[in-house]
Design an enzyme around this catalytic site. Structure first.
Site, PDB file in Angstrom:
ATOM      1  N   GLY A 190      37.885  29.414  38.449  1.00  0.00           N
ATOM      2  CA  GLY A 190      37.021  30.307  39.021  1.00  0.00           C
ATOM      3  C   GLY A 190      35.853  30.764  38.355  1.00  0.00           C
ATOM      4  O   GLY A 190      35.743  30.089  37.225  1.00  0.00           O
ATOM      5  N   ILE A 191      35.083  31.855  38.574  1.00  0.00           N
ATOM      6  CA  ILE A 191      33.951  32.401  37.888  1.00  0.00           C
ATOM      7  C   ILE A 191      34.191  33.614  37.051  1.00  0.00           C
ATOM      8  O   ILE A 191      35.056  34.319  37.531  1.00  0.00           O
ATOM      9  CB  ILE A 191      32.814  32.627  38.694  1.00  0.00           C
ATOM     10  CG1 ILE A 191      32.446  31.254  39.535  1.00  0.00           C
ATOM     11  CG2 ILE A 191      31.560  33.134  38.242  1.00  0.00           C
ATOM     12  CD1 ILE A 191      31.111  31.180  40.331  1.00  0.00           C
ATOM     13  N   GLY A 192      33.598  33.736  36.001  1.00  0.00           N
ATOM     14  CA  GLY A 192      33.942  34.864  35.145  1.00  0.00           C
ATOM     15  C   GLY A 192      34.216  34.813  33.767  1.00  0.00           C
ATOM     16  O   GLY A 192      34.717  33.701  33.174  1.00  0.00           O
ATOM     17  N   ASN A 193      34.291  35.734  33.046  1.00  0.00           N
ATOM     18  CA  ASN A 193      34.659  35.778  31.599  1.00  0.00           C
ATOM     19  C   ASN A 193      36.242  35.181  31.489  1.00  0.00           C
ATOM     20  O   ASN A 193      36.628  34.633  30.345  1.00  0.00           O
ATOM     21  CB  ASN A 193      34.352  36.717  30.700  1.00  0.00           C
ATOM     22  CG  ASN A 193      35.392  37.973  30.947  1.00  0.00           C
ATOM     23  OD1 ASN A 193      35.787  38.188  32.081  1.00  0.00           O
ATOM     24  ND2 ASN A 193      35.783  38.661  29.824  1.00  0.00           N
ATOM     25  N   ILE A 194      37.004  35.471  32.252  1.00  0.00           N
ATOM     26  CA  ILE A 194      38.433  34.998  31.950  1.00  0.00           C
ATOM     27  C   ILE A 194      38.350  33.463  32.401  1.00  0.00           C
ATOM     28  O   ILE A 194      39.128  32.869  31.342  1.00  0.00           O
ATOM     29  CB  ILE A 194      39.416  35.666  32.986  1.00  0.00           C
ATOM     30  CG1 ILE A 194      39.438  37.233  32.540  1.00  0.00           C
ATOM     31  CG2 ILE A 194      41.024  35.244  32.762  1.00  0.00           C
ATOM     32  CD1 ILE A 194      40.337  38.193  33.633  1.00  0.00           C
TER      33      ILE A 194
ATOM     34  N   GLU B 152      35.170  24.098  42.324  1.00  0.00           N
ATOM     35  CA  GLU B 152      33.933  24.511  43.352  1.00  0.00           C
ATOM     36  C   GLU B 152      32.822  24.413  42.204  1.00  0.00           C
ATOM     37  O   GLU B 152      32.003  24.072  42.649  1.00  0.00           O
ATOM     38  CB  GLU B 152      34.174  25.887  43.754  1.00  0.00           C
ATOM     39  CG  GLU B 152      35.239  26.203  44.732  1.00  0.00           C
ATOM     40  CD  GLU B 152      35.410  27.599  45.163  1.00  0.00           C
ATOM     41  OE1 GLU B 152      35.245  28.014  46.596  1.00  0.00           O
ATOM     42  OE2 GLU B 152      35.655  28.292  44.206  1.00  0.00           O
TER      43      GLU B 152
ATOM     44  N   ASN C  36      32.626  40.760  46.849  1.00  0.00           N
ATOM     45  CA  ASN C  36      31.897  39.471  46.934  1.00  0.00           C
ATOM     46  C   ASN C  36      32.519  38.786  48.136  1.00  0.00           C
ATOM     47  O   ASN C  36      31.599  37.898  48.916  1.00  0.00           O
ATOM     48  CB  ASN C  36      32.068  38.588  45.823  1.00  0.00           C
ATOM     49  CG  ASN C  36      31.706  39.307  44.618  1.00  0.00           C
ATOM     50  OD1 ASN C  36      32.546  39.500  43.424  1.00  0.00           O
ATOM     51  ND2 ASN C  36      30.466  39.931  44.526  1.00  0.00           N
TER      52      ASN C  36
ATOM     53  N   GLY D 185      36.536  30.350  47.743  1.00  0.00           N
ATOM     54  CA  GLY D 185      37.452  29.604  47.786  1.00  0.00           C
ATOM     55  C   GLY D 185      38.921  29.674  47.299  1.00  0.00           C
ATOM     56  O   GLY D 185      39.678  28.628  47.284  1.00  0.00           O
TER      57      GLY D 185
END
Length: 526
Positions: A277-281, A302, A392, A396
Protein backbone atom coordinates in the site's frame (compact mmCIF):
# COMPACT_ATOMS: atom_id res chain seq x y z
CA UNK A 1 -5.40 29.53 -31.75
CA UNK A 2 -1.71 28.67 -31.88
CA UNK A 3 -0.90 24.99 -31.39
CA UNK A 4 2.47 24.28 -29.79
CA UNK A 5 4.99 22.11 -31.57
CA UNK A 6 5.04 19.75 -28.58
CA UNK A 7 1.30 19.25 -28.85
CA UNK A 8 1.56 18.60 -32.59
CA UNK A 9 4.21 15.95 -31.89
CA UNK A 10 2.09 14.24 -29.25
CA UNK A 11 -1.21 14.27 -31.19
CA UNK A 12 -0.65 11.98 -34.16
CA UNK A 13 -4.33 11.78 -35.17
CA UNK A 14 -4.68 14.84 -37.41
CA UNK A 15 -8.47 15.40 -37.06
CA UNK A 16 -8.01 16.03 -33.34
CA UNK A 17 -5.83 19.06 -34.07
CA UNK A 18 -8.99 20.78 -35.33
CA UNK A 19 -10.52 20.27 -31.89
CA UNK A 20 -7.76 21.96 -29.88
CA UNK A 21 -9.23 24.43 -27.39
CA UNK A 22 -8.16 26.51 -24.44
CA UNK A 23 -9.52 25.14 -21.18
CA UNK A 24 -11.61 28.25 -20.49
CA UNK A 25 -13.41 27.84 -23.83
CA UNK A 26 -15.01 24.64 -22.52
CA UNK A 27 -16.72 26.24 -19.51
CA UNK A 28 -20.15 26.51 -21.27
CA UNK A 29 -20.21 22.70 -21.62
CA UNK A 30 -20.49 22.21 -17.87
CA UNK A 31 -23.86 22.44 -16.11
CA UNK A 32 -24.88 22.04 -12.50
CA UNK A 33 -25.62 18.45 -11.52
CA UNK A 34 -23.68 16.72 -14.30
CA UNK A 35 -21.91 13.39 -13.85
CA UNK A 36 -18.18 13.55 -14.57
CA UNK A 37 -15.41 11.00 -14.82
CA UNK A 38 -11.78 11.94 -14.34
CA UNK A 39 -8.71 9.93 -15.20
CA UNK A 40 -6.15 9.43 -12.48
CA UNK A 41 -5.29 7.18 -9.59
CA UNK A 42 -3.59 8.09 -6.30
CA UNK A 43 -3.10 11.68 -7.37
CA UNK A 44 -1.26 11.13 -10.66
CA UNK A 45 -2.53 11.15 -14.23
CA UNK A 46 -5.46 13.38 -13.33
CA UNK A 47 -6.77 16.23 -15.51
CA UNK A 48 -5.55 19.64 -14.43
CA UNK A 49 -6.27 22.40 -16.95
CA UNK A 50 -10.05 22.00 -17.25
CA UNK A 51 -10.70 21.46 -13.51
CA UNK A 52 -8.58 24.55 -12.76
CA UNK A 53 -10.48 26.58 -15.37
CA UNK A 54 -13.75 25.59 -13.71
CA UNK A 55 -12.39 26.68 -10.32
CA UNK A 56 -11.46 30.08 -11.79
CA UNK A 57 -14.95 30.37 -13.30
CA UNK A 58 -16.61 29.59 -9.96
CA UNK A 59 -14.38 32.07 -8.11
CA UNK A 60 -14.92 34.93 -10.56
CA UNK A 61 -18.69 34.48 -10.71
CA UNK A 62 -19.37 33.56 -7.06
CA UNK A 63 -20.83 30.20 -8.08
CA UNK A 64 -19.77 28.31 -4.97
CA UNK A 65 -22.53 25.80 -4.26
CA UNK A 66 -24.27 26.65 -7.55
CA UNK A 67 -22.07 24.72 -10.01
CA UNK A 68 -21.70 21.26 -8.50
CA UNK A 69 -20.94 17.86 -10.00
CA UNK A 70 -21.12 14.15 -9.27
CA UNK A 71 -17.45 13.21 -9.53
CA UNK A 72 -16.10 9.73 -10.21
CA UNK A 73 -12.36 8.97 -10.29
CA UNK A 74 -10.59 5.60 -10.22
CA UNK A 75 -9.26 6.40 -6.75
CA UNK A 76 -7.93 9.68 -5.34
CA UNK A 77 -7.32 12.61 -7.70
CA UNK A 78 -4.82 15.45 -7.45
CA UNK A 79 -5.05 18.73 -5.53
CA UNK A 80 -7.76 19.91 -7.92
CA UNK A 81 -10.43 17.80 -6.21
CA UNK A 82 -9.58 19.38 -2.88
CA UNK A 83 -9.98 22.84 -4.40
CA UNK A 84 -13.30 21.69 -5.85
CA UNK A 85 -14.33 20.66 -2.33
CA UNK A 86 -13.28 24.04 -0.94
CA UNK A 87 -15.44 25.75 -3.58
CA UNK A 88 -18.45 23.49 -2.89
CA UNK A 89 -18.31 22.03 -6.41
CA UNK A 90 -18.91 18.37 -5.54
CA UNK A 91 -22.32 16.81 -4.90
CA UNK A 92 -21.22 13.19 -4.71
CA UNK A 93 -17.78 11.57 -4.81
CA UNK A 94 -16.61 7.97 -5.15
CA UNK A 95 -14.76 5.67 -4.48
CA UNK A 96 -11.62 7.01 -2.73
CA UNK A 97 -10.19 10.41 -1.86
CA UNK A 98 -7.17 11.91 -0.14
CA UNK A 99 -6.91 15.39 1.30
CA UNK A 100 -8.13 17.35 4.29
CA UNK A 101 -10.59 19.67 2.46
CA UNK A 102 -12.52 16.88 0.77
CA UNK A 103 -12.51 14.64 3.86
CA UNK A 104 -13.73 17.60 5.94
CA UNK A 105 -16.58 18.24 3.49
CA UNK A 106 -17.54 14.55 3.57
CA UNK A 107 -17.57 14.42 7.36
CA UNK A 108 -19.53 17.67 7.58
CA UNK A 109 -22.14 16.18 5.25
CA UNK A 110 -21.53 18.65 2.40
CA UNK A 111 -20.38 15.89 0.02
CA UNK A 112 -22.08 12.52 -0.27
CA UNK A 113 -19.35 9.90 -0.50
CA UNK A 114 -19.32 6.17 -0.93
CA UNK A 115 -16.32 3.89 -1.10
CA UNK A 116 -16.17 0.63 -2.98
CA UNK A 117 -13.66 -2.12 -3.72
CA UNK A 118 -11.50 -0.59 -6.45
CA UNK A 119 -11.65 -3.74 -8.56
CA UNK A 120 -15.44 -3.43 -8.67
CA UNK A 121 -16.03 0.31 -8.88
CA UNK A 122 -15.42 0.89 -12.62
CA UNK A 123 -17.41 -2.16 -13.72
CA UNK A 124 -20.34 -1.29 -11.42
CA UNK A 125 -20.32 2.21 -12.90
CA UNK A 126 -20.64 0.72 -16.40
CA UNK A 127 -23.60 -1.35 -15.18
CA UNK A 128 -25.41 1.88 -14.33
CA UNK A 129 -25.49 1.07 -10.61
CA UNK A 130 -24.41 4.57 -9.55
CA UNK A 131 -26.62 6.61 -11.88
CA UNK A 132 -29.98 4.89 -11.37
CA UNK A 133 -31.62 8.22 -10.53
CA UNK A 134 -30.95 9.65 -14.01
CA UNK A 135 -33.97 9.98 -16.29
CA UNK A 136 -32.00 10.19 -19.56
CA UNK A 137 -30.37 6.72 -19.30
CA UNK A 138 -26.91 8.28 -19.51
CA UNK A 139 -24.12 7.33 -17.13
CA UNK A 140 -21.41 10.00 -17.49
CA UNK A 141 -21.89 13.33 -19.25
CA UNK A 142 -18.17 13.98 -19.70
CA UNK A 143 -14.94 12.15 -19.02
CA UNK A 144 -11.88 14.37 -18.75
CA UNK A 145 -8.82 12.22 -19.32
CA UNK A 146 -5.15 13.11 -19.24
CA UNK A 147 -3.03 11.69 -22.06
CA UNK A 148 0.67 11.86 -22.77
CA UNK A 149 0.16 11.04 -26.47
CA UNK A 150 -2.56 10.25 -29.00
CA UNK A 151 -1.85 7.56 -31.56
CA UNK A 152 -2.60 7.59 -35.28
CA UNK A 153 -5.95 5.85 -34.75
CA UNK A 154 -7.08 8.42 -32.19
CA UNK A 155 -6.55 6.13 -29.20
CA UNK A 156 -5.30 7.58 -25.95
CA UNK A 157 -1.90 6.91 -24.37
CA UNK A 158 -2.37 7.62 -20.64
CA UNK A 159 0.30 8.94 -18.34
CA UNK A 160 1.46 7.52 -15.00
CA UNK A 161 -1.90 5.91 -14.22
CA UNK A 162 -4.72 4.01 -15.93
CA UNK A 163 -7.25 3.57 -13.13
CA UNK A 164 -10.85 3.48 -14.34
CA UNK A 165 -10.30 5.43 -17.56
CA UNK A 166 -11.16 2.60 -19.99
CA UNK A 167 -14.54 2.08 -18.32
CA UNK A 168 -15.26 5.80 -17.95
CA UNK A 169 -14.65 6.42 -21.65
CA UNK A 170 -16.87 3.50 -22.61
CA UNK A 171 -19.91 4.93 -20.79
CA UNK A 172 -19.26 8.65 -21.26
CA UNK A 173 -21.44 10.73 -23.56
CA UNK A 174 -18.52 13.01 -24.48
CA UNK A 175 -14.77 12.98 -23.86
CA UNK A 176 -12.29 15.81 -23.28
CA UNK A 177 -8.62 14.88 -23.64
CA UNK A 178 -5.95 16.87 -21.84
CA UNK A 179 -2.60 16.17 -23.48
CA UNK A 180 0.10 16.81 -20.89
CA UNK A 181 3.21 18.05 -22.67
CA UNK A 182 5.04 18.75 -19.40
CA UNK A 183 5.27 15.00 -18.77
CA UNK A 184 7.28 12.70 -21.06
CA UNK A 185 5.23 10.30 -23.14
CA UNK A 186 4.49 7.02 -21.37
CA UNK A 187 3.78 5.23 -24.63
CA UNK A 188 4.58 1.53 -24.51
CA UNK A 189 4.20 0.80 -20.80
CA UNK A 190 0.41 0.35 -20.67
CA UNK A 191 -1.65 -2.77 -21.27
CA UNK A 192 -5.34 -2.07 -21.67
CA UNK A 193 -8.21 -4.51 -21.23
CA UNK A 194 -11.46 -2.89 -22.34
CA UNK A 195 -14.59 -3.80 -20.36
CA UNK A 196 -16.74 -6.73 -21.45
CA UNK A 197 -19.97 -7.31 -19.54
CA UNK A 198 -21.38 -10.67 -18.46
CA UNK A 199 -22.38 -13.10 -19.87
CA UNK A 200 -19.68 -12.49 -22.50
CA UNK A 201 -16.74 -11.86 -20.16
CA UNK A 202 -13.78 -14.24 -20.45
CA UNK A 203 -11.01 -15.06 -17.94
CA UNK A 204 -7.96 -12.83 -17.98
CA UNK A 205 -5.26 -14.89 -19.72
CA UNK A 206 -2.31 -13.70 -17.63
CA UNK A 207 -0.17 -16.30 -15.86
CA UNK A 208 2.82 -14.09 -14.93
CA UNK A 209 3.18 -10.47 -13.91
CA UNK A 210 4.72 -9.57 -17.29
CA UNK A 211 2.05 -11.20 -19.49
CA UNK A 212 0.21 -8.72 -21.70
CA UNK A 213 -2.73 -8.56 -24.09
CA UNK A 214 -0.76 -6.17 -26.31
CA UNK A 215 -3.13 -3.18 -26.46
CA UNK A 216 -1.10 -0.22 -25.19
CA UNK A 217 -3.62 2.62 -25.57
CA UNK A 218 -7.27 3.27 -24.76
CA UNK A 219 -9.57 3.09 -27.80
CA UNK A 220 -12.11 5.89 -28.10
CA UNK A 221 -14.72 6.81 -30.70
CA UNK A 222 -13.35 10.06 -32.22
CA UNK A 223 -16.92 11.34 -32.52
CA UNK A 224 -17.13 11.37 -28.72
CA UNK A 225 -14.08 13.61 -28.40
CA UNK A 226 -15.26 17.23 -28.20
CA UNK A 227 -11.95 18.91 -27.35
CA UNK A 228 -8.21 18.53 -27.02
CA UNK A 229 -6.60 20.74 -24.38
CA UNK A 230 -2.89 21.15 -23.84
CA UNK A 231 -1.86 20.78 -20.21
CA UNK A 232 1.53 21.99 -19.02
CA UNK A 233 1.25 21.11 -15.32
CA UNK A 234 3.08 18.13 -13.87
CA UNK A 235 1.63 15.93 -11.16
CA UNK A 236 2.24 17.21 -7.64
CA UNK A 237 3.14 14.35 -5.32
CA UNK A 238 4.32 15.46 -1.87
CA UNK A 239 7.53 13.98 -0.46
CA UNK A 240 7.14 10.63 1.25
CA UNK A 241 7.28 10.51 5.02
CA UNK A 242 10.72 9.05 5.76
CA UNK A 243 10.96 5.71 7.52
CA UNK A 244 11.50 5.82 11.28
CA UNK A 245 12.33 3.36 14.05
CA UNK A 246 8.72 2.15 14.19
CA UNK A 247 8.37 1.46 10.47
CA UNK A 248 11.85 -0.08 10.27
CA UNK A 249 10.96 -2.42 13.14
CA UNK A 250 7.87 -3.57 11.23
CA UNK A 251 9.97 -4.10 8.11
CA UNK A 252 12.47 -6.13 10.12
CA UNK A 253 9.76 -8.42 11.49
CA UNK A 254 8.39 -8.99 7.98
CA UNK A 255 11.76 -9.71 6.40
CA UNK A 256 12.48 -12.26 9.14
CA UNK A 257 9.05 -13.83 8.54
CA UNK A 258 9.65 -14.09 4.78
CA UNK A 259 13.02 -15.74 5.34
CA UNK A 260 11.40 -18.27 7.65
CA UNK A 261 8.64 -19.02 5.12
CA UNK A 262 11.30 -19.64 2.46
CA UNK A 263 13.27 -21.85 4.85
CA UNK A 264 10.19 -24.02 5.48
CA UNK A 265 9.25 -24.24 1.81
CA UNK A 266 6.05 -22.20 2.06
CA UNK A 267 7.46 -19.51 -0.23
CA UNK A 268 9.96 -19.73 -3.11
CA UNK A 269 13.32 -17.99 -2.73
CA UNK A 270 12.15 -15.03 -4.80
CA UNK A 271 8.93 -14.93 -2.75
CA UNK A 272 5.75 -14.35 -4.79
CA UNK A 273 4.40 -11.17 -6.43
CA UNK A 274 4.27 -8.37 -3.87
CA UNK A 275 1.50 -5.86 -3.25
CA UNK A 276 2.19 -2.93 -0.99
CA UNK A 277 0.00 0.00 0.00
CA UNK A 278 0.89 3.66 0.47
CA UNK A 279 2.63 5.34 3.39
CA UNK A 280 5.84 5.34 5.36
CA UNK A 281 5.34 1.79 6.70
CA UNK A 282 4.81 0.45 3.18
CA UNK A 283 7.88 2.34 2.00
CA UNK A 284 9.95 1.02 4.91
CA UNK A 285 8.92 -2.56 4.10
CA UNK A 286 10.03 -2.15 0.49
CA UNK A 287 13.25 -0.49 1.66
CA UNK A 288 13.78 -3.46 3.99
CA UNK A 289 13.35 -5.89 1.12
CA UNK A 290 15.84 -3.86 -0.93
CA UNK A 291 18.48 -4.56 1.69
CA UNK A 292 17.46 -8.14 2.44
CA UNK A 293 19.20 -9.89 -0.46
CA UNK A 294 16.00 -11.26 -2.02
CA UNK A 295 16.51 -11.49 -5.79
CA UNK A 296 14.28 -11.79 -8.86
CA UNK A 297 11.32 -10.28 -7.04
CA UNK A 298 8.13 -9.41 -8.89
CA UNK A 299 5.35 -6.99 -8.05
CA UNK A 300 1.60 -7.07 -8.74
CA UNK A 301 0.15 -4.04 -7.00
CA UNK A 302 -2.00 -0.94 -7.31
CA UNK A 303 0.62 1.74 -6.82
CA UNK A 304 4.38 1.96 -7.22
CA UNK A 305 6.14 4.46 -4.95
CA UNK A 306 9.68 5.80 -4.86
CA UNK A 307 10.95 2.93 -2.71
CA UNK A 308 10.39 0.48 -5.56
CA UNK A 309 13.02 2.35 -7.58
CA UNK A 310 15.66 1.08 -5.16
CA UNK A 311 14.60 -2.50 -5.92
CA UNK A 312 14.85 -1.83 -9.65
CA UNK A 313 18.22 -0.11 -9.38
CA UNK A 314 19.91 -2.73 -7.17
CA UNK A 315 18.73 -5.56 -9.41
CA UNK A 316 16.36 -7.15 -6.87
CA UNK A 317 13.17 -6.49 -8.84
CA UNK A 318 12.64 -8.13 -12.22
CA UNK A 319 9.19 -6.79 -13.16
CA UNK A 320 6.32 -4.76 -11.74
CA UNK A 321 2.66 -4.40 -12.69
CA UNK A 322 0.47 -1.64 -11.23
CA UNK A 323 -2.26 0.78 -12.23
CA UNK A 324 -0.35 3.86 -11.04
CA UNK A 325 3.23 5.06 -10.70
CA UNK A 326 2.95 7.55 -7.87
CA UNK A 327 6.43 9.01 -7.74
CA UNK A 328 7.58 12.24 -6.15
CA UNK A 329 9.25 14.80 -8.41
CA UNK A 330 12.65 13.40 -7.43
CA UNK A 331 11.33 9.90 -8.04
CA UNK A 332 10.14 10.74 -11.55
CA UNK A 333 13.50 12.37 -12.28
CA UNK A 334 15.23 9.14 -11.21
CA UNK A 335 12.88 7.05 -13.34
CA UNK A 336 13.19 9.22 -16.44
CA UNK A 337 16.99 9.33 -16.13
CA UNK A 338 16.96 5.56 -16.63
CA UNK A 339 13.74 5.37 -18.64
CA UNK A 340 14.86 3.00 -21.39
CA UNK A 341 15.78 0.35 -18.84
CA UNK A 342 12.92 1.13 -16.48
CA UNK A 343 10.04 1.06 -18.98
CA UNK A 344 10.77 -2.50 -20.13
CA UNK A 345 10.23 -3.79 -16.59
CA UNK A 346 6.98 -1.99 -15.85
CA UNK A 347 3.38 -2.42 -16.98
CA UNK A 348 0.44 -0.17 -16.10
CA UNK A 349 -2.99 -1.80 -16.34
CA UNK A 350 -6.54 -0.72 -15.53
CA UNK A 351 -7.54 -1.04 -11.89
CA UNK A 352 -10.07 -3.78 -12.64
CA UNK A 353 -7.09 -5.92 -13.72
CA UNK A 354 -4.46 -4.82 -11.18
CA UNK A 355 -6.96 -5.40 -8.37
CA UNK A 356 -8.75 -8.36 -9.91
CA UNK A 357 -9.44 -11.14 -7.36
CA UNK A 358 -8.96 -13.83 -10.02
CA UNK A 359 -5.47 -12.55 -10.83
CA UNK A 360 -4.47 -11.96 -7.20
CA UNK A 361 -5.38 -15.51 -6.23
CA UNK A 362 -3.88 -17.11 -9.35
CA UNK A 363 -0.53 -15.39 -8.91
CA UNK A 364 -0.41 -16.01 -5.14
CA UNK A 365 0.17 -12.37 -4.30
CA UNK A 366 1.65 -11.35 -0.94
CA UNK A 367 -0.55 -8.43 0.15
CA UNK A 368 0.55 -5.82 2.71
CA UNK A 369 -1.69 -2.96 3.86
CA UNK A 370 -2.09 -0.56 6.79
CA UNK A 371 -5.32 -0.42 8.86
CA UNK A 372 -6.70 2.20 11.24
CA UNK A 373 -7.22 -0.44 13.92
CA UNK A 374 -7.47 -4.20 14.37
CA UNK A 375 -9.39 -5.94 17.12
CA UNK A 376 -8.21 -8.89 19.17
CA UNK A 377 -9.97 -11.34 16.83
CA UNK A 378 -8.39 -9.82 13.67
CA UNK A 379 -11.26 -7.74 12.29
CA UNK A 380 -9.69 -4.69 10.64
CA UNK A 381 -10.95 -1.15 10.19
CA UNK A 382 -9.35 0.64 7.24
CA UNK A 383 -11.66 3.61 6.81
CA UNK A 384 -13.66 5.08 9.69
CA UNK A 385 -12.01 6.53 12.79
CA UNK A 386 -14.09 5.70 15.86
CA UNK A 387 -16.56 4.05 13.53
CA UNK A 388 -17.78 7.31 12.00
CA UNK A 389 -15.14 9.71 10.66
CA UNK A 390 -14.14 8.85 7.11
CA UNK A 391 -10.44 9.01 6.28
CA UNK A 392 -9.88 8.12 2.62
CA UNK A 393 -11.94 5.10 1.70
CA UNK A 394 -11.54 1.36 1.41
CA UNK A 395 -9.31 1.50 -1.65
CA UNK A 396 -8.01 -1.83 -2.87
CA UNK A 397 -7.02 -3.30 0.48
CA UNK A 398 -9.90 -5.79 0.57
CA UNK A 399 -9.40 -6.76 -3.09
CA UNK A 400 -5.97 -7.99 -2.10
CA UNK A 401 -6.47 -9.18 1.48
CA UNK A 402 -9.44 -11.40 0.66
CA UNK A 403 -7.65 -13.09 -2.25
CA UNK A 404 -3.90 -13.04 -1.56
CA UNK A 405 -1.87 -16.12 -0.69
CA UNK A 406 -0.54 -14.20 2.30
CA UNK A 407 -2.71 -11.39 3.68
CA UNK A 408 -0.66 -9.09 5.90
CA UNK A 409 -1.59 -5.94 7.80
CA UNK A 410 1.00 -3.69 9.41
CA UNK A 411 0.58 -0.72 11.73
CA UNK A 412 2.19 1.05 14.68
CA UNK A 413 1.15 -0.54 17.96
CA UNK A 414 0.16 2.85 19.39
CA UNK A 415 -0.33 6.43 18.23
CA UNK A 416 -0.14 9.70 20.17
CA UNK A 417 -2.97 11.99 21.25
CA UNK A 418 -2.71 15.54 22.57
CA UNK A 419 -2.53 14.28 26.15
CA UNK A 420 -0.88 10.86 25.85
CA UNK A 421 2.06 9.79 23.64
CA UNK A 422 0.54 6.28 23.44
CA UNK A 423 -3.08 7.35 23.79
CA UNK A 424 -4.42 5.31 20.87
CA UNK A 425 -3.94 1.56 20.72
CA UNK A 426 -4.09 0.03 17.25
CA UNK A 427 -5.20 -3.22 18.91
CA UNK A 428 -8.68 -2.79 20.41
CA UNK A 429 -11.21 -5.18 21.98
CA UNK A 430 -13.70 -4.69 19.14
CA UNK A 431 -13.15 -2.79 15.90
CA UNK A 432 -15.42 0.25 15.66
CA UNK A 433 -15.91 -0.44 11.95
CA UNK A 434 -15.05 -3.57 9.96
CA UNK A 435 -13.69 -3.53 6.40
CA UNK A 436 -11.68 -6.77 6.53
CA UNK A 437 -13.08 -9.64 8.55
CA UNK A 438 -11.26 -12.14 10.75
CA UNK A 439 -11.46 -14.58 7.83
CA UNK A 440 -9.28 -12.39 5.60
CA UNK A 441 -6.18 -11.78 7.69
CA UNK A 442 -3.19 -14.14 7.96
CA UNK A 443 -0.47 -12.01 9.52
CA UNK A 444 -0.56 -8.92 11.74
CA UNK A 445 2.62 -6.92 12.33
CA UNK A 446 3.37 -3.95 14.55
CA UNK A 447 6.62 -2.49 15.82
CA UNK A 448 6.24 -4.85 18.80
CA UNK A 449 6.22 -8.07 16.79
CA UNK A 450 4.47 -10.35 14.31
CA UNK A 451 1.38 -12.46 14.98
CA UNK A 452 0.87 -15.47 12.71
CA UNK A 453 -2.88 -16.08 12.76
CA UNK A 454 -3.09 -18.91 10.25
CA UNK A 455 -5.18 -21.80 11.50
CA UNK A 456 -5.87 -20.32 14.93
CA UNK A 457 -9.24 -20.25 16.68
CA UNK A 458 -10.57 -16.82 17.73
CA UNK A 459 -9.38 -17.21 21.33
CA UNK A 460 -5.94 -18.35 20.13
CA UNK A 461 -5.79 -15.40 17.73
CA UNK A 462 -6.61 -12.98 20.53
CA UNK A 463 -3.75 -14.23 22.74
CA UNK A 464 -1.33 -14.17 19.79
CA UNK A 465 -2.28 -10.62 18.80
CA UNK A 466 -2.14 -9.25 22.35
CA UNK A 467 1.17 -10.94 23.18
CA UNK A 468 2.94 -10.22 19.89
CA UNK A 469 1.45 -6.96 18.57
CA UNK A 470 -0.12 -4.85 21.33
CA UNK A 471 1.86 -1.98 22.82
CA UNK A 472 3.18 -2.79 26.33
CA UNK A 473 1.00 0.02 27.72
CA UNK A 474 -2.08 -1.92 26.58
CA UNK A 475 -1.14 -5.59 26.92
CA UNK A 476 -2.40 -5.93 30.50
CA UNK A 477 -5.64 -4.05 29.71
CA UNK A 478 -6.37 -6.19 26.67
CA UNK A 479 -5.51 -9.40 28.50
CA UNK A 480 -7.80 -8.38 31.36
CA UNK A 481 -10.61 -7.68 28.88
CA UNK A 482 -10.13 -11.08 27.25
CA UNK A 483 -9.97 -12.92 30.60
CA UNK A 484 -13.18 -11.27 31.77
CA UNK A 485 -14.88 -11.88 28.41
CA UNK A 486 -13.95 -15.57 28.54
CA UNK A 487 -15.22 -15.85 32.10
CA UNK A 488 -18.52 -14.21 31.10
CA UNK A 489 -18.85 -16.26 27.90
CA UNK A 490 -18.16 -19.54 29.68
CA UNK A 491 -21.12 -18.93 31.99
CA UNK A 492 -23.38 -18.18 29.02
CA UNK A 493 -22.16 -20.94 26.67
CA UNK A 494 -20.85 -18.49 24.05
CA UNK A 495 -17.13 -19.14 24.32
CA UNK A 496 -16.26 -19.26 20.61
CA UNK A 497 -15.44 -15.55 20.29
CA UNK A 498 -15.89 -14.02 23.74
CA UNK A 499 -16.98 -10.40 24.14
CA UNK A 500 -18.48 -8.20 26.80
CA UNK A 501 -20.70 -5.91 24.75
CA UNK A 502 -20.95 -3.52 27.68
CA UNK A 503 -17.18 -2.96 27.48
CA UNK A 504 -16.39 -3.74 23.85
CA UNK A 505 -16.05 -0.08 22.81
CA UNK A 506 -14.78 1.31 26.09
CA UNK A 507 -11.36 2.03 24.54
CA UNK A 508 -13.13 4.31 22.04
CA UNK A 509 -15.48 6.02 24.50
CA UNK A 510 -12.61 6.62 26.92
CA UNK A 511 -10.60 8.17 24.07
CA UNK A 512 -13.47 10.52 23.24
CA UNK A 513 -13.94 11.53 26.88
CA UNK A 514 -10.36 11.59 28.22
CA UNK A 515 -8.03 11.65 25.22
CA UNK A 516 -6.61 8.18 25.85
CA UNK A 517 -7.67 4.56 25.45
CA UNK A 518 -6.17 3.64 28.82
CA UNK A 519 -9.35 2.77 30.68
CA UNK A 520 -9.37 2.84 34.48
CA UNK A 521 -11.72 -0.12 34.87
CA UNK A 522 -14.27 -2.30 33.09
CA UNK A 523 -18.01 -2.22 33.71
CA UNK A 524 -19.08 -5.29 35.71
CA UNK A 525 -21.01 -7.93 33.76
CA UNK A 526 -22.98 -10.91 35.02
Amino acid sequence: MTISNLLKQRVRYAPYLKKVKEAHELIPLFKNGQYLGWSGFTGVGTPKAVPEALIDHVEKNNLQGKLRFNLFVGASAGPEENRWAEHDMIIKRAPHQVGKPIAKAINQGRIEFFDKHLSMFPQDLTYGFYTRERKDNKILDYTIIEATAIKEDGSIVPGPSVGGSPEFITVSDKVIIEVNTATPSFEGIHDIDMPVNPPFRKPYPYLKVDDKCGVDSIPVDPEKVVAIVESTMRDQVPPNTPSDDMSRAIAGHLVEFFRNEVKHGRLPENLLPLQSGIGNIANAVIEGLAGAQFKHLTVWTEVLQDSFLDLFENGSLDYATATSVRLTEKGFDRAFANWENFKHRLCLRSQVVSNNPEMIRRLGVIAMNTPVEVDIYAHANSTNVNGSRMLNGLGGSADFLRNAKLSIMHAPSARPTKVDPTGISTIVPMASHVDQTEHDLDILVTDQGLADLRGLSPKERAREIINKCAHPDYQALLTDYLDRAEHYAKKHNCLHEPHMLKNAFKFHTNLAEKGTMKVDSWEPVD
